[in-house]
Design a protein around this motif. Structure first.
Motif, PDB file in Angstrom:
ATOM      1  N   GLY A 566       1.327  -1.116   0.216  1.00  0.00           N
ATOM      2  CA  GLY A 566      -0.130   0.419  -0.317  1.00  0.00           C
ATOM      3  C   GLY A 566       0.632   1.420   0.004  1.00  0.00           C
ATOM      4  O   GLY A 566       1.837   1.492  -0.811  1.00  0.00           O
ATOM      5  N   HIS A 567      -0.195   2.475   0.204  1.00  0.00           N
ATOM      6  CA  HIS A 567       0.746   3.779   0.859  1.00  0.00           C
ATOM      7  C   HIS A 567       2.384   4.048   1.603  1.00  0.00           C
ATOM      8  O   HIS A 567       2.919   4.452   0.473  1.00  0.00           O
ATOM      9  CB  HIS A 567       0.484   4.506   1.650  1.00  0.00           C
ATOM     10  CG  HIS A 567       1.353   5.949   2.614  1.00  0.00           C
ATOM     11  ND1 HIS A 567       1.095   6.649   1.045  1.00  0.00           N
ATOM     12  CD2 HIS A 567       1.458   6.026   3.058  1.00  0.00           C
ATOM     13  CE1 HIS A 567       1.572   8.055   1.759  1.00  0.00           C
ATOM     14  NE2 HIS A 567       2.626   7.746   2.664  1.00  0.00           N
ATOM     15  N   GLY A 573       9.216   2.817  -2.607  1.00  0.00           N
ATOM     16  CA  GLY A 573       9.540   3.233  -3.923  1.00  0.00           C
ATOM     17  C   GLY A 573      10.530   4.144  -4.638  1.00  0.00           C
ATOM     18  O   GLY A 573      10.966   4.603  -5.003  1.00  0.00           O
ATOM     19  N   LEU A 574       9.708   5.232  -4.137  1.00  0.00           N
ATOM     20  CA  LEU A 574       9.317   7.008  -4.456  1.00  0.00           C
ATOM     21  C   LEU A 574      11.175   7.566  -4.032  1.00  0.00           C
ATOM     22  O   LEU A 574      11.318   7.763  -3.907  1.00  0.00           O
ATOM     23  CB  LEU A 574       8.272   7.505  -4.556  1.00  0.00           C
ATOM     24  CG  LEU A 574       8.464   9.125  -4.596  1.00  0.00           C
ATOM     25  CD1 LEU A 574       8.775   9.261  -6.326  1.00  0.00           C
ATOM     26  CD2 LEU A 574       7.167   9.744  -4.493  1.00  0.00           C
ATOM     27  N   SER A 593       8.707  18.897  -2.348  1.00  0.00           N
ATOM     28  CA  SER A 593       7.430  19.149  -3.137  1.00  0.00           C
ATOM     29  C   SER A 593       7.833  18.000  -4.259  1.00  0.00           C
ATOM     30  O   SER A 593       6.549  17.422  -4.537  1.00  0.00           O
ATOM     31  CB  SER A 593       8.256  20.247  -3.598  1.00  0.00           C
ATOM     32  OG  SER A 593       7.274  20.955  -4.436  1.00  0.00           O
ATOM     33  N   LYS A 594       8.817  17.595  -4.756  1.00  0.00           N
ATOM     34  CA  LYS A 594       9.146  16.869  -5.483  1.00  0.00           C
ATOM     35  C   LYS A 594       8.614  15.338  -5.483  1.00  0.00           C
ATOM     36  O   LYS A 594       7.566  14.607  -5.674  1.00  0.00           O
ATOM     37  CB  LYS A 594      10.027  16.313  -6.363  1.00  0.00           C
ATOM     38  CG  LYS A 594      10.868  17.716  -6.591  1.00  0.00           C
ATOM     39  CD  LYS A 594      12.111  17.232  -6.774  1.00  0.00           C
ATOM     40  CE  LYS A 594      13.167  19.022  -7.056  1.00  0.00           C
ATOM     41  NZ  LYS A 594      14.602  18.229  -7.012  1.00  0.00           N
ATOM     42  N   TYR A 595       8.674  15.408  -3.799  1.00  0.00           N
ATOM     43  CA  TYR A 595       8.219  13.407  -3.463  1.00  0.00           C
ATOM     44  C   TYR A 595       7.056  13.818  -3.505  1.00  0.00           C
ATOM     45  O   TYR A 595       6.333  12.678  -4.340  1.00  0.00           O
ATOM     46  CB  TYR A 595       9.328  13.334  -2.179  1.00  0.00           C
ATOM     47  CG  TYR A 595       8.554  12.531  -1.312  1.00  0.00           C
ATOM     48  CD1 TYR A 595       9.359  10.844  -1.238  1.00  0.00           C
ATOM     49  CD2 TYR A 595       7.926  12.297  -0.636  1.00  0.00           C
ATOM     50  CE1 TYR A 595       7.950  10.296  -0.978  1.00  0.00           C
ATOM     51  CE2 TYR A 595       7.022  11.487   0.014  1.00  0.00           C
ATOM     52  CZ  TYR A 595       7.632   9.976  -0.370  1.00  0.00           C
ATOM     53  OH  TYR A 595       6.967   9.354   1.293  1.00  0.00           O
ATOM     54  N   PHE A 596       5.926  14.645  -2.361  1.00  0.00           N
ATOM     55  CA  PHE A 596       4.534  14.527  -3.044  1.00  0.00           C
ATOM     56  C   PHE A 596       4.100  14.540  -3.679  1.00  0.00           C
ATOM     57  O   PHE A 596       2.840  14.535  -4.240  1.00  0.00           O
ATOM     58  CB  PHE A 596       4.641  15.334  -1.726  1.00  0.00           C
ATOM     59  CG  PHE A 596       4.785  15.100  -0.299  1.00  0.00           C
ATOM     60  CD1 PHE A 596       4.126  14.363   0.683  1.00  0.00           C
ATOM     61  CD2 PHE A 596       5.953  15.642   0.773  1.00  0.00           C
ATOM     62  CE1 PHE A 596       4.197  13.511   1.456  1.00  0.00           C
ATOM     63  CE2 PHE A 596       5.811  15.264   2.020  1.00  0.00           C
ATOM     64  CZ  PHE A 596       5.284  14.457   2.561  1.00  0.00           C
ATOM     65  N   GLN A 597       4.148  15.593  -4.798  1.00  0.00           N
ATOM     66  CA  GLN A 597       3.673  15.573  -5.739  1.00  0.00           C
ATOM     67  C   GLN A 597       3.378  14.651  -6.290  1.00  0.00           C
ATOM     68  O   GLN A 597       2.909  13.765  -7.112  1.00  0.00           O
ATOM     69  CB  GLN A 597       4.498  17.041  -6.939  1.00  0.00           C
ATOM     70  CG  GLN A 597       4.194  17.967  -6.225  1.00  0.00           C
ATOM     71  CD  GLN A 597       4.687  18.894  -7.291  1.00  0.00           C
ATOM     72  OE1 GLN A 597       4.942  19.002  -8.962  1.00  0.00           O
ATOM     73  NE2 GLN A 597       4.967  20.279  -6.854  1.00  0.00           N
ATOM     74  N   TYR A 600       1.697  11.915  -4.246  1.00  0.00           N
ATOM     75  CA  TYR A 600      -0.204  11.971  -4.837  1.00  0.00           C
ATOM     76  C   TYR A 600      -0.745  11.646  -6.507  1.00  0.00           C
ATOM     77  O   TYR A 600      -1.744  11.256  -6.503  1.00  0.00           O
ATOM     78  CB  TYR A 600      -0.425  13.314  -4.084  1.00  0.00           C
ATOM     79  CG  TYR A 600       0.074  13.863  -3.203  1.00  0.00           C
ATOM     80  CD1 TYR A 600       0.079  12.881  -2.090  1.00  0.00           C
ATOM     81  CD2 TYR A 600       0.366  15.307  -2.553  1.00  0.00           C
ATOM     82  CE1 TYR A 600       0.317  13.193  -0.407  1.00  0.00           C
ATOM     83  CE2 TYR A 600       0.333  15.195  -1.448  1.00  0.00           C
ATOM     84  CZ  TYR A 600       0.586  14.560  -0.171  1.00  0.00           C
ATOM     85  OH  TYR A 600       0.905  14.806   1.172  1.00  0.00           O
ATOM     86  N   TRP A 601       0.177  12.180  -7.099  1.00  0.00           N
ATOM     87  CA  TRP A 601       0.284  11.902  -8.481  1.00  0.00           C
ATOM     88  C   TRP A 601       0.366  10.534  -8.824  1.00  0.00           C
ATOM     89  O   TRP A 601      -1.090   9.460  -9.299  1.00  0.00           O
ATOM     90  CB  TRP A 601       1.116  12.319  -9.578  1.00  0.00           C
ATOM     91  CG  TRP A 601       1.185  12.052 -10.888  1.00  0.00           C
ATOM     92  CD1 TRP A 601       0.074  11.940 -12.131  1.00  0.00           C
ATOM     93  CD2 TRP A 601       2.118  10.722 -11.808  1.00  0.00           C
ATOM     94  NE1 TRP A 601       0.373  11.667 -13.446  1.00  0.00           N
ATOM     95  CE2 TRP A 601       1.271  11.043 -13.206  1.00  0.00           C
ATOM     96  CE3 TRP A 601       2.621   9.431 -11.114  1.00  0.00           C
ATOM     97  CZ2 TRP A 601       1.416   9.664 -13.958  1.00  0.00           C
ATOM     98  CZ3 TRP A 601       3.090   8.953 -12.399  1.00  0.00           C
ATOM     99  CH2 TRP A 601       1.903   9.108 -13.282  1.00  0.00           C
ATOM    100  N   LEU A 602       0.762   9.726  -7.939  1.00  0.00           N
ATOM    101  CA  LEU A 602       0.845   7.660  -8.231  1.00  0.00           C
ATOM    102  C   LEU A 602      -0.567   7.837  -7.738  1.00  0.00           C
ATOM    103  O   LEU A 602      -1.019   6.052  -8.191  1.00  0.00           O
ATOM    104  CB  LEU A 602       2.446   7.152  -7.743  1.00  0.00           C
ATOM    105  CG  LEU A 602       3.072   7.465  -8.317  1.00  0.00           C
ATOM    106  CD1 LEU A 602       4.617   7.105  -6.957  1.00  0.00           C
ATOM    107  CD2 LEU A 602       3.662   6.604  -9.162  1.00  0.00           C
TER     108      LEU A 602
END
Length: 728
Positions: A566-567, A573-574, A593-597, A600-602
């Motif tokens: 899950g999450h 992985g990210l 900022s890059k990580y959360f964007q 959330y896109w995933l």
């Protein structure tokens, strides 16, 4: 004829006309905060219209032996539907705005459709016209029945489902309070009587002045002072949503309270609600606030213990019911589940969130599967209910709207720190490095050899079973921390670890991620199993926290096991991809900022995984409140179940529980001795006799071997008995 609302044990009568008017006045007062005084008044005025009916009057008199002939007096009479029907009769479809709160003021907010809840659905109940006929046959004063539609309009763009929910909260609290003032005058007098915000601000400033005088003149303390001053300065700006991006160890708790108090004082906000991610860390924050503010702080969470015989504790319990206090400290589960609840007890306090300052600590921990409904509600509170939000964290999530994947996010947020990147550089106290390529697994045996090189070290892993396995392979004096330890056990272990660190005693700890929020450890070296980038930064916050070393060391490694599905697995992985990129600073603010964007896109549509927003959107006011509440469970009790363990005082409390029925006081004390298990495992252990049912839905450990004083609950010991357990 005299119409009765309530009768006390000593046969005092609460007149129905009086109850309706007093409830209406209170509900109006509560709803006025968000511009709905007239709507609140009518909810209160009509909520008990069904009590005018002859069947209800016969029932209540018979129940108190006040009838000569009690034959055919109904045991229970539906008195909440008549008012809901009257609203529809008076105002047509718009009457549904009143019907939801009135029909639900005992049973809770209902679904409109009968698909999930059958006859409890509002559309079904509004067909029971006989209930209105029975009430209106009686002599109801015209000043109660003959009302026009309020001329106040809901704010343009406001969510009608949430607006109705807030009216429901006003009604429920008003009804409870007026009823309480009749039955329990002494209890009613204990409510309120707190110092106001301005008085609390004086106490806070006095505390901070003393703290500043006593603080050592270190680089970190000088930066903490600058952060505090910036929060006080920014508090003068208008109500809105603010972010506080400060590295761990930067003094966010006191600085965020400084912002909240100054802002509340300037803009006459009613209270401060401080929301903490986990019950396990709430005591630390509350203890600090109690030291400053005394009994003005109300702590509301499932583990709260109070002595019902103590007046101050009773006052706190009363304030927990409706958050009528200047400072509330609560958990994210309590706060957000209440915002989506249908039950009266959970919804009663909601109207007191209006016109408050809400501090969300460690906001990056908001669960992704509920993120869209949560952010939508935060926006609603900001725009239409006068709430100022402060989102506080070292790893600020990317809540900026993203039209490319239908993410509304939060609009118009304001960062308090003028340059989070510059502050991060100035507070940088650790070096993050990769133990070896993240494509290569680090076996436990290899990891242990690294850990043994350091007399004082913290290692954080992703799974409870990993934590136990690694701990078992470590030297004997190593500490273990995981959620398989009850709250009392964890608190005692954390306190002992802190003492050893402060006294310079060599200390090794193996822990799950529970230490990554609010546990103020200060280790020279931290190892972290591969995880999301935000968790790496939080782990780094337990390293060289006070900046007393030239540089702390954080090592990220890939363990032999994967994070839970899950999450957490997506995040790991990210995190792996970002950590492998060339970067001078792996945990700088721009990385998050890059990580959360991307995170959330995933997640995409899984940011409202259960379709809660759809349950609460309908142009004809056909909402599914009960279904939404059933879906919105941040801790899903359908997937886990509790067991009470015999750790410390828990053994004595279990013994007491075997001798008598549980009451509120005993159950609250037992909360500190609960461990939650996956439901499949819980069922298995019940079948094996390792867990015993002692009262309805209350389970205790079956024998002493099930709980270990070092590592907590041990499910694999279900067939192992201590000698004392075998004595007949």
């Amino acid at each position: 004829m005299t119409y009765i609302a309530h009768i006390s044990e000593d046969k005092r009568i609460h007149l129905l006309d009086n109850h309706l008017k007093c409830t209406a006045e209170l509900a109006s007062q509560f709803a006025a905060v968000f511009g709905a005084a007239q709507w609140g008044y009518l909810c209160g005025l009509w909520h008990d219209l069904g009590k005018y009916s002859e069947p209800f009057q016969r029932m209540i008199k018979a129940a108190h032996d006040m009838m000569d002939d009690a034959t055919n007096s109904a045991y229970k009479v539906n008195h909440s539907t008549a008012g809901a029907l009257w609203a529809i009769k008076k105002f047509g479809p718009l009457g549904r705005i009143f019907s939801y709160p009135i029909a639900g003021h005992h049973a809770g907010l209902a679904d409109w459709q009968a698909d999930e809840t059958g006859n409890a659905a509002l559309s079904v109940r509004l067909k029971e016209n006989k209930l209105l006929e029975l009430a209106t046959k009686e002599t109801i004063p015209p000043e109660i029945l003959d009302k026009t539609l309020p001329d106040e309009k809901p704010p343009k763009g406001a969510d009608p489902a949430f607006w109705i929910r807030m009216l429901f909260s006003c009604l429920v609290d008003a009804d409870f309070l007026d009823t309480e003032s009749f039955f329990e005058k002494d209890k009613a007098r204990l409510r309120g009587q707190y110092q106001n915000i301005n008085q609390l601000l004086i106490l806070f400033n006095k505390f901070m002045d003393q703290k500043t005088i006593q603080a050592k003149d270190t680089h970190v303390n000088r930066l903490r002072k600058i952060i505090l001053e910036r929060c006080v300065e920014k508090a003068q700006e208008p109500s809105g949503i603010y972010t506080l991006t400060v590295p761990t160890g930067g003094g966010k708790t006191l600085s965020s309270m400084a912002f909240a108090l100054h802002h509340a004082s300037i803009y006459n906000k009613k209270r401060i609600i401080y929301v903490i991610p986990y019950v396990s860390i709430i005591e630390q924050t509350t203890d600090q606030f109690n030291e400053i503010f005394g009994d003005a702080v109300v702590e509301h969470h499932s583990n709260l213990e109070t002595d019902e015989l103590d007046e101050s504790a009773t006052k706190m319990r009363l304030a927990c019911e409706n958050w009528d206090a200047p400072i509330i400290v609560t958990t994210a589960v309590q706060f957000f589940e209440s915002l989506f609840a249908s039950r009266t007890s959970r919804s009663r306090k909601l109207h007191n969130i209006a016109d408050a300052v809400v501090v969300l600590d460690e906001v990056q921990l908001l669960p992704p599967e509920f993120l869209k409904p949560i952010l939508r509600t935060l926006e609603e509170l900001r725009k239409y209910y006068g709430v100022t939000m402060l989102l506080s964290t070292a790893t600020q999530p990317a809540f900026i709207p993203q039209p490319s994947f239908n993410f509304d996010g939060l609009k118009d947020t304001h960062e308090i720190i003028s340059s989070p990147l510059q502050l991060h550089k100035e507070m940088k106290r650790v070096r993050v490095e990769i133990l070896k390529s993240l494509d290569e697994i680090v076996e436990w045996e290899e990891l242990i050899e690294h850990l043994k090189n350091y007399p004082t070290v913290l290692c954080i892993v992703n799974r409870r079973d990993d934590c136990r396995k690694l701990w078992q392979m470590m030297p004997e004096d190593t500490f273990h921390l995981s959620a398989l330890m009850c709250g009392a056990h964890r608190s005692q272990s954390i306190a002992e670890i802190k003492r050893r660190l402060q006294e310079g005693i060599p200390t090794r700890v193996i822990s799950t991620q529970l230490v990554e929020a609010g546990v103020d450890f200060d280790f020279p070296v931290v190892f972290r199993a591969l995880c999301g980038l935000d968790s790496v930064a939080q782990a780094a916050g337990r390293c060289n926290r006070e900046g007393l070393l030239k540089e702390g060391q954080v090592c990220v490694f890939r363990p032999p096991t994967e994070p839970p599905v899950g999450h957490l697995r997506h995040a790991a992985g990210l995190g792996k991809r970002l950590l492998e990129k060339e970067s001078l600073d792996l945990i700088a603010p721009e990385q998050f900022s890059k990580y959360f964007q991307e995170l959330y896109w995933l997640q995409g549509e899984r940011l409202d995984q259960h379709g809660i927003l759809a349950d609460l959107r309908d142009g004809e006011l056909r909402f599914s409140y009960r279904t939404a509440a059933w879906k919105f469970k941040m801790i899903d009790d359908r997937k886990q179940a509790p067991v009470i363990v015999a750790y410390g005082e828990g053994a004595e409390l279990i013994e007491e529980l075997t001798r008598r029925k549980p009451d509120r006081y005993l159950m609250r004390k037992l909360q500190r001795y609960i461990v939650n298990l996956p439901r499949y495992l819980h069922n298995k252990l019940v079948n094996e006799g390792a867990i015993r049912l002692i009262h309805e839905d209350i389970y205790i450990q079956g024998h002493s071997a099930m709980y270990d004083d070092k590592i907590g609950f041990c499910a694999d010991r279900s067939a192992v008995y201590a000698p004392d357990d075998l004595i007949v």
